[in-house]
Each structure stands twice: as C-alpha cells, then as structure tokens.
Motif scaffolding. Structure first.
Motif, PDB file in Angstrom:
ATOM      1  N   LYS A 197      59.000 -20.522  29.985  1.00  0.00           N
ATOM      2  CA  LYS A 197      57.718 -19.829  30.125  1.00  0.00           C
ATOM      3  C   LYS A 197      57.452 -19.407  31.559  1.00  0.00           C
ATOM      4  O   LYS A 197      57.952 -20.019  32.510  1.00  0.00           O
ATOM      5  CB  LYS A 197      56.570 -20.690  29.582  1.00  0.00           C
ATOM      6  N   LEU A 198      56.676 -18.321  31.671  1.00  0.00           N
ATOM      7  CA  LEU A 198      56.166 -17.865  32.969  1.00  0.00           C
ATOM      8  C   LEU A 198      54.652 -17.994  32.891  1.00  0.00           C
ATOM      9  O   LEU A 198      54.016 -17.278  32.121  1.00  0.00           O
ATOM     10  CB  LEU A 198      56.549 -16.405  33.219  1.00  0.00           C
ATOM     11  N   SER A 199      54.092 -18.915  33.630  1.00  0.00           N
ATOM     12  CA  SER A 199      52.657 -19.175  33.450  1.00  0.00           C
ATOM     13  C   SER A 199      51.846 -19.013  34.731  1.00  0.00           C
ATOM     14  O   SER A 199      50.632 -19.194  34.715  1.00  0.00           O
ATOM     15  CB  SER A 199      52.454 -20.594  32.899  1.00  0.00           C
ATOM     16  N   LEU A 200      52.511 -18.694  35.842  1.00  0.00           N
ATOM     17  CA  LEU A 200      51.770 -18.572  37.095  1.00  0.00           C
ATOM     18  C   LEU A 200      51.327 -17.120  37.277  1.00  0.00           C
ATOM     19  O   LEU A 200      52.154 -16.219  37.417  1.00  0.00           O
ATOM     20  CB  LEU A 200      52.665 -19.004  38.259  1.00  0.00           C
ATOM     21  N   ASN A 201      50.020 -16.920  37.237  1.00  0.00           N
ATOM     22  CA  ASN A 201      49.472 -15.561  37.247  1.00  0.00           C
ATOM     23  C   ASN A 201      49.180 -15.132  38.681  1.00  0.00           C
ATOM     24  O   ASN A 201      48.367 -15.740  39.372  1.00  0.00           O
ATOM     25  CB  ASN A 201      48.186 -15.555  36.410  1.00  0.00           C
ATOM     26  N   ARG A 202      49.864 -14.084  39.123  1.00  0.00           N
ATOM     27  CA  ARG A 202      49.656 -13.602  40.493  1.00  0.00           C
ATOM     28  C   ARG A 202      48.648 -12.457  40.532  1.00  0.00           C
ATOM     29  O   ARG A 202      48.433 -11.866  41.574  1.00  0.00           O
ATOM     30  CB  ARG A 202      50.988 -13.133  41.078  1.00  0.00           C
TER      31      ARG A 202
END
Ligand code: SF4
Length: 1022
Positions: A295-300
C-alpha cells in the motif's frame, strides 16, 4: 519537477519482485512517480529490456504523463536518452491495436468508429430495424440514440453479445429491440470495417484465442512481456481484466510468474461505472491472482484536516485510506448554507473572489460539481460578470463560437448568395469584422432601390471594417471557387474558409481578440469541425451516399455538435482561470482550493434513478449474465461516496462545501449526509492534529470574517422594477414574497421558457431588421423575415433550454419550438401590416431605462422602442401570456377608485400593467422625442386559437377617438407616476410597511406562484 526521496512504502513497490503485486494507492500518494521509478529500477538494477515492460493506462493523458515521467527517471538513472518508440507505455486500446497489427505494417491507418461516425451509422440502422417497443418519434430522437449507444457500449465492455442480450430478454420487448439494434449496428460496423475502442479490446481477445493470428504470433515471437504495470486498475472493465489474464496465462496464481503484473488501484476512487468500469476487478485479482499486497498511504497532497473529513466518507475501503505526510500543515474544511440556489451561486463566487484577493492564483481554485447544469453556467456567468478568469470550457457554446459561426455562415451563403440576412451575419461576425451599421446601411439602401443582388448592394455602399470590402471580396471569390469544385469535400472547404478569411487572426493579435473568441477553445473547435467534416464524408462514401454537398454538411452539423467534445473533458492543463467542472473531470487533478456546491441529499449523493431504457427486471437478467453490468443500488451509492471522496481529496489546503437550504420551489433541501459532520458557518482549521483525531464534528471556534452571516430580511428597497410596481398593486403580499423575500415562485415553466425564447429571438431579429416601411416586394420580405425568425427561434430555443437545464430535443422543447414558429408567423403578419399602414424604425431592443420617483430608482428593460413616421416614439412589450384586461381601461378604473377614496394595492383591475407607462420618461430622455404610443403584443391573444393580439394605447394631450381603450391622456400618465408608482416607491423606501396585504379578489390568485405559501386572499389587511 519536484524531487523527493521515496517513502519506505514507495520503495517497497519499486523493489518488489518475484510475484504479482496488488498496490492499494490512495490519492496524493505519488503512484505515477512510484511506477516510473519501478520501471527505471527494473531496467537499471535488473537489466530488463525497456521493451519488455508493458505499462497500461486508461486515458491518453495518463499514458503521456506516465511516459514523460518514465523517460525522465530513466535518463536520471542511466544518463542516456531512450527512444520513446522503444517503450510500451500505452492505453489499453492502443495496446490492443498494436496487438492486432501483429507483424504487419505498424501504425497502419485504422478505420476508427468515432462518435460522429457511430451516430451517422446509428441514424442509418435505427430507421430500418423493426422495433416493437419504441415508437418512431422516440427512435429518431438524439436522446434515444445517446442512451442506446451508451448501453450497447456498456454491454460490449462486459463481453455481452447481441445473442446474450436476446436470450436474457425473454418476453421483454425493449430488451429485444436493443438486442436487434446492437446486432444490426455490429453487423454494419463489421461490413464497413470500422471498430471502436471497445471493439479493439474484444477483437484483440478473439485474436489471442487463435494460435495463428497475427496477434498471437507477434506475442510469441517476442516471448510476451516480463513485467506489466497497470495504473488506475479500478477503472478496468471485464474485457480488460480478461486481456491481462490471457497475457499472464497459467502463471496467474503461481510464484515467479512471467510476466509479473503490478496492479495499482484505489477502490475508493472508482467513479467510472457509467463508462463500464468494474471496480470489483480489484477483489477478483485479490482472489484469483497470487498477489503480494502493498500500500501507498502517505498523502503528500492534502492537509490532514481535509483527509479527516474525506476519510470519514461512508463505505470506504480502509486499505487505501491515506494520512498527511506533514500533519502539522494547516488546512480547512468549511460548510456554508445559503437560503436559495441563487444565493448559493453568489456565495461560491464571493468565496472565489475573496481567495483570489487573498493571493490564490485563479487556476489553483476549482469548483467541482456533481450535476453540472445549471450551476456550471450560472457560476461561470457570474464569474465572467465579475471579470474573474475562467478556464476554457471546450464543450460550451460550440455553435456560438465566432470561428464556427463564420465558417458555417459562409458555407450556407455559398448555397444562397442573395440572402441579405445571412450576409449581415457573416460580415458582422466579430472575426470578419465589418461594422454592423455600415452593413445594415448597404442592405437598407438596396431594399429601397429594389436591388436583390447582395454583391450589387454591397458594392454600391461598401461596408467598412477590419479589411476593405474589395479585399474581402477577393477572398470570398476563392471560397466560392472552392465550394463549386465538384471534387472538394466539406473538410477542405472549411479549411479554405478559415484560411481565406484569416479566422485565427486573434492567435497573432491576442490583445485585440474580439468578443466570443476563446484563445484555448476556438482553434481546437475549428479542428473539431474539420474532423467532423472528414468523418461525415468518410461515412457517406462508406455508405455509398457520395460526396456531401457543403450546405448539407452545414445543416447536419447542428445535430452532431454535441458530439464534438466531451462534457467531462478537463480544461487544458495550461488554462489560466478558475476551473468549474464536474467531479468526474477532476479525477487526477489537484488544486489549492476546492469548492463543492450542491451538498444536498439527492444531488450528492444523487438519488437512485431507473435506467433510461431498461426495466429493473431486464437489468437483473443482464446482471445474471454479467455480474458487473450496471451498478446495484448499493454499488451506485458507493460510487456517490467515491465522488464525494474524490472531490475532497483534489484539495491541498482548503475545501469549501456549500448547500442551499431550499430549492426554487421553496422546498426544504436536506443537507447531504456526507456533509453533516462539518461545522456549519465556520471553518475547521487545524494546525496540528493526529490521524486518530477525527473530531471535525465538534464545534469549532468561528473565524471572524470567515463566517458568512445570513442575509437579514428587509423591506427597505432603494430600487424597484416597473413589473415590481405592477406586482405590488396587484397584490402587496405577492410583492413581499417576490421582491423582499425573493422566494422563487412555483414556476409556470412553459410560460417562462416561451417568454425567454420569444424575447431572445425577437431582440436578435430586430438587430438586423430595423426599418419597416412600405414595400413593393412584401411577399419576399415576409418570407425572409419568417426564415430568419424560424432560424433564430431554433437557436434561441436551444440556448434557453441549456440555461434552464432542459434537454433541447425533448418533446416539450419540440412543442415550444413549434409554438414559437406559429407565433412568429403571426408576428410576420403584424410586421407586414404595420409596414404598410404605420411604418416605424426600431431604435433599440431590451433597452435599459431608469426613472427616479421619490428617491427610488425604477429601472427595467423595454422590449422594443420604435421611432414612428412622425418622429415620435412607441414602446412595445411582448407578452407570451393572454390578454385579460386592457391597459387604458384598467388605468382609468384605478384612478376613479383613488378619486373615490378607495385603494388600488391589492385591488387592481386586470390589465394594470404599468411598466410601459413608467418607461416613458426614460425613453423620452434617451431619444429626445415624445412617446405617443405604448403597446402590448399578446402572442396568445385572448382565447384559444385567436392568435396574436395587440393592446395599443396612444398617449394624447386631450381625449380623442371613440374607443376609450385606444388612448390615455398625458394627465392620466402623470397620475400613474405620481399617485400609483410613487405610493409603492414611498412604502418601499421608508420601510413603513410591516404587513403586506393579500389580494381582495380571489381571481387575482389564479396564476400566482405563491399559492402554497400564502395564507390566501383577504386574510391580511394593509
Ligand atoms: S395567493 Fe393571492 S393573495 Fe396570496 S400572494 Fe398570491 S395573489 Fe396574493
């Protein structure tokens, strides 16, 4: 390009090897960047040949962005340039086209079934397939064509054939008809060698089933691909998943598969079911492929305050939820409610203006709509009026664009060289640029001299403009020659006209761009017109109809204009203004500031509606054959949740949600359940917060000027319209509802629409036709007037329908158009009669006039002001309703009532329409001549079938004539102003009225739009 180090999650995706991967990637998590780096890592670290990696996307825009990012990252890692042609970064459709080419010539011309060709093909087959359930009128309508073609595309996307639909139909006549149309369309398409995008996928799948097909041979020869990266996997449909299954073959559920597929998707952003997307493909892959899940969960992108609200949307899958990379970054979500939709539009525009003044660039602000019209037009209109730049809207106003109008006008003229009205329109087109007054003068002079040849008329009195008339004529001769060329097609004629008249000159001279020119849209619209001409000609040849005469092309373009652009199309990336667009079109974009209007239950989420063509039973039968076909109610609601989530997560810093409290009919509008947790009238600002702190529902401190105060109700008015005065006299309570509370009345939509249509068309008509005097060739003029009015009636009907959010091709609109034409026949008769008996010249239409009475400005627009043969003035007003009382009689009755000590307000006789009498001072001042006539033109007459009727009142010094309805004295008019209007104005100016009386006569309430609100006649006394 922004440079940043990959997060640990991104690194895990970049470096994952040895099995398929299913990556849950929420918004703002950098999936394009991650996939580009994975590509570069495979090439540089693993030695994979770039040509052995297939990247699949769903739109050309995404494919292009991905390609650019991959080339950049490869260059960074290798220090070398890579030929783009070596890379397989494609949309599903273009990859399937490549597969079908096999080892044959690459990039061969493919005979694509464009929307225009499809529509023309449809017209051909829809007329000949016998249908049991759709009547002939329906089957010929553009709405039916659009619905049926959309349905067939969805069926195709699910792999359902005409036979599948037929077998599911059983005794359902509609579905049987759809199956028959689908079969015939497919057969005709195949016969003509045409394929649409979905056919490409279907044909590629069929080809891959055959071991000796060019597609199978090509794939075998290159030993398939070693890696496949699929972006936005939630947008895939059943056929696209099947293609991936074939490409991966038996290694689908094994470790160390070849190819390894990296699926990247976000169930929570699935908003394209209406195009056939099947978000359940994510679950299917989860269970049928042996995938490692990442998963990619870090919102930039978004501030945590925004994610707090977005993540609380019901039904979201937790796997793809994100958290802000920097939780201390400030952000906000605010909710504002406005009394009515009009107030909401103003509120939205106020907010935009405020943000721009605070330094936000206009192109960093987006207004995202669940239902585009009428909000889109209203917001854009108000922003235009405030001088705030709005990003190009490629789909709006195609036929009204001056480039398109000039080209089509010129084509039509090549077919009828002596049509003065068409010449006038072409020559005064802002891009051609002749001065209207000089063109009109030339034709008026020609008419007086009985000259019918347009060239003779124009040569005798050459108009002046951007270029000399002689120069224009030289270019016109070239256009004429091109139109006469038997081998020339419409596309080349369009190009010739654009070149000869230099229609794109504002591209060079942007500072002098004329009204209506849109620097971003106008040139591309011209390109679309050329493409449309090519498509129409190609289809005509394919169907053996031969060459399309240019005039036939110009006539046919009206019907297909709507297909020339996609309403969900995103404005070009370099557009400089505020974006006002659908949530669907905003997917993949981001802005500093996002405004989400219409947050009411029923709009967002939208209420479930039945299918346009099929019954629920039919849908269930199709569902049994293809479980992903057409969303179930739960799935449809889930998509609404996703739309809300997508809208919010486009914002970096600030989200403003707005909702009206009541609709135009004063029916209360419940707030969207999605917005209920946001504190109303205040901003939720957070400087620091933890992800777990989702307390956006708790009261937040109001932020001073950020909070919008509700408008106080007031009846102190400094401005009145003449119709407002009339309304007050008819019923003060009605005035109170309309002018003070500004409540929307229960609308008589038909009357409103027809009135707007008539006013718009007649104003345009009299722009061209101004002089009405004795004519020898009266019949020719009648014909010409009628043709122009018919033409203007149709274009006005389309424009008014768009403004009112109605389908232009509905039965209702067809009826309105037919009615307008009938009225215009009568109007032409009136003009012909008056030309002979009472000549006049039109001075102005829709002229704004203002009179100040007792400090209150009474301002409005007069429909038409004419100069009569004796130099005096006449003011005319068009009425789309019936005549219920004569003006002169009503005025006299009212004055007698006053003389007897009675009151008029609430007790006014029928026909007391005072506006024309109140316009008199303004008109006299403007034109320096006395007004001697006022006239109402009632298009519906008095009774059914009576036709047009006029109520003409002469304004005289002393009583004259035997008909008391035919005149009013100037003394009467003075009393109307001094005693009737001034009384209303005074009451409004000092606010002394506390109770607004209801009408005395119940007959007054017959056509009142406030019957539901009002306590009734005689219930409130003044
Ligand atoms: S219903 Fe009758 S009394 Fe009430 S506002 Fe309308 S016209 Fe006036």
């Amino acid at each position: 390009m922004q440079r940043f180090e990959p997060t640990p999650e991104q690194l895990a995706v970049i470096e994952h090897r040895g099995s398929h991967a299913l990556v849950f990637a929420g918004p703002g998590t950098g999936k394009t960047e991650t996939l580009a780096r994975r590509f570069a890592a495979l090439v540089v670290d693993e030695g994979v040949d770039p040509g052995d990696i297939l990247v699949l996307t769903f739109s050309r825009r995404s494919a292009q962005q991905m390609l650019e990012r991959i080339v950049l990252r490869l260059r960074e890692r290798t220090g070398e340039e890579l030929a783009v042609s070596e890379l397989f970064v494609r949309t599903f459709h273009s990859f399937c086209a490549r597969l079908l080419d096999g080892d044959g010539p690459r990039f061969r011309e493919r005979n694509l079934l464009t929307p225009i060709k499809e529509r023309l093909l449809w017209k051909r087959i829809a007329g000949r397939v016998p249908l049991r359930s759709f009547d002939p009128e329906v089957r010929e309508s553009p709405a039916f064509a659009a619905d049926a073609l959309n349905l067939i595309a969805q069926l195709k996307g699910q792999g359902l054939t005409p036979s599948d639909v037929e077998s599911a139909a059983r005794r359902d006549g509609r579905m049987t008809d759809i199956a028959a149309l689908y079969r015939e369309l497919d057969a005709e398409r195949t016969r003509l060698g045409l394929s649409d995008f979905r056919d490409l996928v279907k044909d590629a799948l069929d080809a891959l089933e055959l071991p000796d097909s060019p597609a199978s041979s090509w794939l075998r020869a290159r030993a398939g691909f070693r890696h496949i990266l699929v972006d936005e996997f939630q947008d895939s449909d059943a056929l696209q998943l099947r293609l991936l299954e074939i490409l991966v073959g038996p290694t689908r559920d094994q470790r160390s598969p070849v190819p390894e597929i990296c699926f990247v998707g976000d169930f929570n952003q699935s908003i394209y079911r209406f195009r056939g997307a099947t978000p359940s493909n994510i679950e299917t892959v989860r269970t049928t492929f042996a995938c490692d899940e990442l998963k990619l969960s870090l919102n930039r992108r978004s501030a945590q305050a925004i994610l707090d609200v977005a993540n609380a949307t019901p039904g979201l899958k937790p796997e793809s939820l994100t958290r802000a990379e920097d939780e201390s970054r400030p952000g906000s979500v605010a909710l504002f409610r406005a009394p009515m939709p009009d107030d909401e539009i103003t509120l939205v525009c106020d907010e935009i203006e405020r943000r721009i003044r605070a330094g936000t660039p206009p192109n960093e602000i987006a207004v995202l709509l669940r239902v585009s019209e009428p909000y889109q037009s209203l917001i854009v209109g108000q922003l235009d009026a405030r001088g705030i730049p709005v990003a190009a809207r490629p789909s709006a106003g195609f036929l009204e664009d001056p480039v398109i109008a000039a080209v089509l006008g010129a084509i039509r003229l090549t077919d009828d060289l002596d049509d003065f009205d068409r010449w006038t329109r072409l020559l005064t087109n802002p891009l051609i640029g002749f001065r209207a007054v000089t063109v009109r003068f030339a034709f008026d002079a020609a008419r007086r001299a009985h000259v019918e040849n347009a060239f003779v008329a124009l040569r005798a009195n050459p108009p002046t403009g951007r270029v000399s008339f002689e120069e224009f004529l030289r270019h016109w001769r070239a256009v004429e020659a091109a139109a006469r060329d038997k081998d020339a097609d419409a596309a080349s004629l369009v190009a010739t006209i654009a070149r000869e008249f230099d229609l794109l000159w504002p591209v060079r001279e942007s500072a002098a761009a004329p009204p209506g020119w849109d620097a971003r849209s106008s040139p591309s619209r011209l390109g679309s017109l050329v493409d449309a001409a090519r498509d129409m000609q190609a289809m005509a040849f394919a169907l053996r109809d031969g060459r399309i005469p240019p005039a036939q092309f110009a006539d046919g373009i009206d019907e297909i204009a709507g297909l020339l652009s996609d309403p969900t199309e995103t404005p070009p990336a370099d557009s400089g203004g505020v974006r006002v667009m659908s949530i669907h079109a905003a997917k993949g974009l981001e802005f500093d500031e996002v405004i989400v209007p219409q947050a009411v239950d029923g709009v967002l989420p939208q209420r479930a509606r039945g299918h346009a063509l099929l019954s629920d039973a039919s849908l269930r039968a199709l569902h049994a054959k293809a479980p992903s076909f057409v969303a179930s109610p739960d799935e449809a609601y889930q998509e609404e949740c996703s739309l809300w989530y997508v809208a919010l997560t486009r914002a970096r810093t600030r989200v403003t949600v707005t909702a009206a409290e009541a609709d135009a009919d004063d029916i209360e509008l419940p707030l969207s359940p999605f917005a209920r947790g946001i504190v109303e009238g205040a901003l939720k600002e957070r400087a620091t917060t933890s992800h777990a702190d989702r307390g956006f529902g708790e009261p937040a401190a109001p932020l001073g000027e950020e909070v919008q105060a509700r408008r106080p109700v007031t009846h102190v008015l400094g401005r009145l319209s003449p119709t407002g005065v009339g309304t007050f006299l008819t019923c003060p309570r009605r005035f109170f509802y309309k002018e003070v509370l500004r409540l929307e009345a229960d609308s008589d939509e038909e009357g409103t629409l027809l009135g707007r249509l008539l006013h718009r068309a007649l104003a345009a008509f009299h722009e061209e036709h101004r002089t009405f005097g004795p004519l020898d060739d009266l019949e020719a003029h009648r014909r010409r007037w009628r043709d122009t009015l018919y033409e203007l009636s149709d274009s006005s009907a389309s424009a008014v329908a768009a403004e009112m959010g109605l389908a232009a091709d509905s039965g209702f609109m067809r009826y309105q158009r037919a009615l307008a034409r009938q009225y215009f026949d009568d109007y032409v008769g009136l003009l012909a009669r008056e030309s002979q008996e009472a000549p006049f010249t039109v001075l102005s239409c829709e002229q704004r006039l203002e009179t100040v009475i007792d400090g209150v400005s009474i301002a409005g627009r007069a429909d038409r002001i004419d100069r009569l043969a004796d130099g005096t003035l006449a003011i005319r007003d068009y009425k789309s309703g019936r005549l219920y009382g004569r003006l002169a009689n009503a005025v006299r009755e009212s004055l007698t009532e006053l003389d007897g000590g009675g009151q008029v307000a609430g007790n006014a006789p029928e026909g007391l329409n005072l506006q024309l009498l109140l316009y008199i001072p303004g008109a006299q001042e403007l034109y320096g001549a006395p007004v001697t006539q006022v006239e109402f033109i009632y298009f519906r007459g008095k009774a059914d079938g009576e036709g047009l009727l006029t109520d003409n009142v002469r304004i005289v010094e002393t009583p004259e004539g035997s008909d008391p309805n035919g005149f009013l004295t100037r003394a009467d008019v003075d009393r109307v102003q001094r005693e009737l209007a001034a009384g209303v104005a005074a009451a409004c100016a000092d606010g002394r009225l506390t109770a607004f009386a209801t009408a005395l006569d119940p007959g007054t309430c017959r056509f009142c739009g406030y019957v539901q609100t009002c306590p009734g006649p005689r219930t409130v006394a003044s």
